[in-house]
Design an enzyme around this catalytic site. Structure first.
Site, mmCIF file in Angstrom:
data_model
loop_
_atom_site.group_PDB
_atom_site.id
_atom_site.type_symbol
_atom_site.label_atom_id
_atom_site.label_comp_id
_atom_site.label_asym_id
_atom_site.label_seq_id
_atom_site.Cartn_x
_atom_site.Cartn_y
_atom_site.Cartn_z
ATOM 1 N N GLU A 258 0.890 -1.168 0.000
ATOM 2 C CA GLU A 258 0.000 0.000 0.000
ATOM 3 C C GLU A 258 0.923 1.212 0.000
ATOM 4 O O GLU A 258 1.611 1.484 0.981
ATOM 5 C CB GLU A 258 -0.925 -0.037 1.222
ATOM 6 C CG GLU A 258 -2.003 1.019 1.194
ATOM 7 C CD GLU A 258 -1.656 2.209 2.062
ATOM 8 O OE1 GLU A 258 -1.238 3.238 1.479
ATOM 9 O OE2 GLU A 258 -1.787 2.130 3.287
ATOM 10 N N CYS A 297 -2.524 8.300 4.036
ATOM 11 C CA CYS A 297 -2.395 7.707 2.710
ATOM 12 C C CYS A 297 -3.659 7.916 1.883
ATOM 13 O O CYS A 297 -3.621 7.814 0.655
ATOM 14 C CB CYS A 297 -2.082 6.222 2.823
ATOM 15 S SG CYS A 297 -3.279 5.283 3.787
#
Length: 669
Positions: A258, A297
């Site tokens: 990720e 994020c």
């Protein structure tokens, strides 16, 4: 000021910093507060400890045992979360930020604990999908099972969420039955270490189930096998370096990433200034820029809005950002704290300078504290989004976002997709056709699409909130991986294996009765037997009962269901599905219950429903039915009772199947 030693937990021992230790500074003051790292960690011993001690202990447990373990760990952390709050201020996070990181991580564990109990069996094998009949008579079948990997999961986490980032990976890993070695980012590892200490001190975890590396991993990745897994969160450059490790490539080690993400938020053409949707868009964009000082994020990096709304949007968003109180996160009046470190501050400013070569900054500098890694929210406006490069490729991991104008929905989709793959894109609109067009046009480039408007805004969780029920990840630049996603996330740490064999073999492996497997008969009616005494495959065959025309017509008038197929012979015959006047399906179910139910007080506490009901063949007046009732699956719910899933079939006088379903009862333990 005392400098705290942040230890690693390796092979059952706490190991203090040694050679290679580095200093960690407070994001608020810039002063050193801790040190972490030890180049002398025996990484092979850590891997061996996980594989030979932690793994076997976890695999002896059932999914429900491990789900109960997760719940107990989460509740223990909740009782001691204040200590984690107190430490987290030095990361630059506010109390509101703590709720996302610490409470969010605890909540994620609780969701996995709940889903593990509800959606996984109280067994050691997970059945994935339905049985496949591979032969004409059903004596040779196939299925898919999932079993835990017999290695270790190495979790490499980012600095921005030292608790949630660990727990959202750890929960599905432990639920799968796999031990973990956690490596947090050094800048905030002091918070992770405190959380790990709390979990270990609880005494709930089996030895070897959880280890911690505070500092560098050394050459740990060089020792991984096909039974191990790596889950990484961080920059795309670091992810590529780790993923390219020769040992990982040679052994096809599972690698979930990720990484960087140029997330977008699209203002629908219908969300004009003055509407609830426009106000919602401004609120969400401002919140995503300032929460965790933009160090998320999932934060919005590109704000895509209709050309006609740009001026109003710049004005509204700039005004809202100007009201953001920036300062010491320990102050309750503060709404945005500091970046995690001076190094991160320099990185954000350098990348903002790149964006500034293609876009105009439209917000001024804010008043900032004299010390610490504080920066102002920086909103840019790019008038040439089709030719710009940096705004679509450069992620300034802080309170930085760029407004991009679009002409029409297709143009908005094109701009959103130019990010090269992201974790999330949000769309604020009330227009279902706009939402559908964006889902079809942009879905392939985004791991999550978040739609919101005045209908859902009061209960929505927000653009930047990954939920454990849904996948968190994205294609391309976002790393290409998936995390969480409910039981889907658990399967990342398990091997899916196809099995083939007879019904008896599949029943034994899956601990779930398969039609065609051996039936077990007892002198006692199964409804008189307690949960613990019932065995998989225990079966009752009932006597037959004839269905009369009077039964059918009485049931029709009594219930009010006078559908023509039950009442009109000629009309029923004109229907291609019926030979003539037929019995109601629910009449058959009612008569079936009358055939197999034991009416006296006993261990059956309640009928809680039925699943997978199918009617295969109509029943006419003069036909008879008989029932086969088989214990298909047992699931303990608590010390007082458990759920029994019964496989029920109804057959006619010619032994033809007329109906089939699964009955659920709660039985006293």
């Amino acid at each position: 000021m005392t400098i705290a030693d942040i230890s690693s937990f390796a092979a059952g021992q706490w190991i203090t910093p040694g050679t290679g230790a580095r200093a960690i500074a407070s994001a608020i003051t810039g002063a050193p507060i801790a040190r972490a790292g030890n180049d002398a960690l025996d990484v092979q011993a850590m891997l061996d400890h996980a594989r030979t001690t932690g793994g076997p202990a976890l695999r002896k447990m059932t999914f429900h045992d491990r789900a109960r373990l997760l719940k107990a760990l989460a509740l223990h952390l909740r009782e001691h979360r204040q200590a984690l709050y107190d430490l987290s201020f030095d990361t630059g996070a506010t109390q509101s930020d703590h709720l996302i990181d610490i409470d969010g991580g605890i909540g994620t564990m609780l969701v996995f604990a709940s889903k593990g109990r509800k959606e996984m069996p109280d067994a050691q094998v997970f059945l994935d999908g339905d049985i496949e009949q591979l032969s004409r008579n059903g004596t040779f079948l196939g299925a898919h099972i999932c079993t835990p990997l017999q290695g270790v999961a190495v979790h490499i986490n980012a600095f921005n969420f030292p608790v949630w980032g660990m727990l959202e990976k750890l929960a599905p890993t432990l639920l799968a039955g796999v031990p973990a070695i956690v490596k947090p980012a050094t800048a905030t590892c002091y918070v992770t270490e405190a959380c790990v200490r709390l979990m270990l001190e609880s005494g709930l975890l089996p030895p070897g189930a959880l280890q911690l590396v505070s500092g560098g991993l050394g050459d740990m990745l060089d020792h991984l096998t096909c039974q191990d897994a790596v889950a990484f969160t961080g920059s795309a450059d670091t992810g590529l370096k780790l993923r390219s490790n020769p040992q990982i490539l040679a052994n096809s080690v599972r690698f979930t990433s990720e990484a960087d993400s140029l997330n977008a938020s699209i203002l629908g053409h219908d969300a004009t200034p003055g509407t609830a949707e426009f106000d919602l868009f401004v609120k969400e964009a401002a919140r995503e820029m300032t929460t965790k000082a933009g160090q998320k994020c999932t934060a919005i990096r590109r704000i895509i809005a209709p050309e006609t709304a740009i001026d109003a949007l710049i004005s509204a968003l700039s005004s809202r950002l100007a009201k953001t109180v920036i300062g010491d996160p320990r102050d309750t009046a503060t709404r945005m704290g500091a970046l995690v470190s001076e190094a991160q501050k320099h990185d954000v400013l350098a990348k903002a300078a790149l964006i500034a070569t293609e876009a105009e900054r439209v917000t001024p500098d804010a008043v900032l504290p004299d010390t610490g890694a504080f920066v102002s929210p920086m909103l840019f406006h790019c008038t040439t989004p089709d030719t710009a490069q940096h705004v679509h490729t450069t992620e300034a991991f802080g309170p930085v976002s760029t407004i991009l104008p679009y002409r029409d929905t297709d143009h908005a989709i094109e701009l959103a997709n130019r990010g090269g793959g992201s974790l999330v894109a949000s769309v604020i609109t009330r227009d279902p056709e706009t939402a559908r067009a964006i889902a079809l046009g942009a879905g392939a480039f985004h791991g999550r699409l978040y739609f919101n408007n005045r209908v859902s805004m009061a209960e929505s969780t927000g653009h930047g909130s990954p939920l454990p029920h849904l996948t968190h990840g994205g294609p391309g630049r976002a790393g290409g991986g998936e995390e969480m996603g409910g039981i889907r996330g658990v399967k990342h740490y398990m091997q899916r294996t196809s099995i083939q064999g007879s019904p008896d073999i599949l029943t034994a492996i899956g601990e779930k009765w398969v039609p065609g497997a051996r039936e077990i008969t007892s002198a006692d009616h199964p409804f008189t037997r307690r949960f613990g005494d019932l065995v998989i495959g225990e079966t009752l065959h009932t006597a037959p009962r004839e269905i009369t025309l009077a039964d059918i017509e009485h049931f029709a008038h009594f219930t009010g269901d006078t559908f023509y197929a039950h009442m009109d012979e000629a009309a029923a015959k004109r229907n291609p599905f019926f030979p003539g006047q037929v019995a109601h399906g629910y009449l058959l179910l009612s008569f079936a219950a009358g055939l197999f139910v034991e009416p006296n007080e006993g261990p059956v506490l309640a009928n809680t429903g039925l699943d997978s009901l199918r009617f295969m063949k109509p029943v006419e007046a003069g036909d008879s039915i008989e029932v086969r009732l088989t214990v298909k699956k047992k699931t303990k719910r608590n010390d007082e009772y458990g759920e029994v899933r019964w496989h029920v079939t109804l057959s006619n006088q010619s032994s033809e199947l007329v109906a089939e379903y699964e009955l659920l009862t709660m039985n006293a333990y």
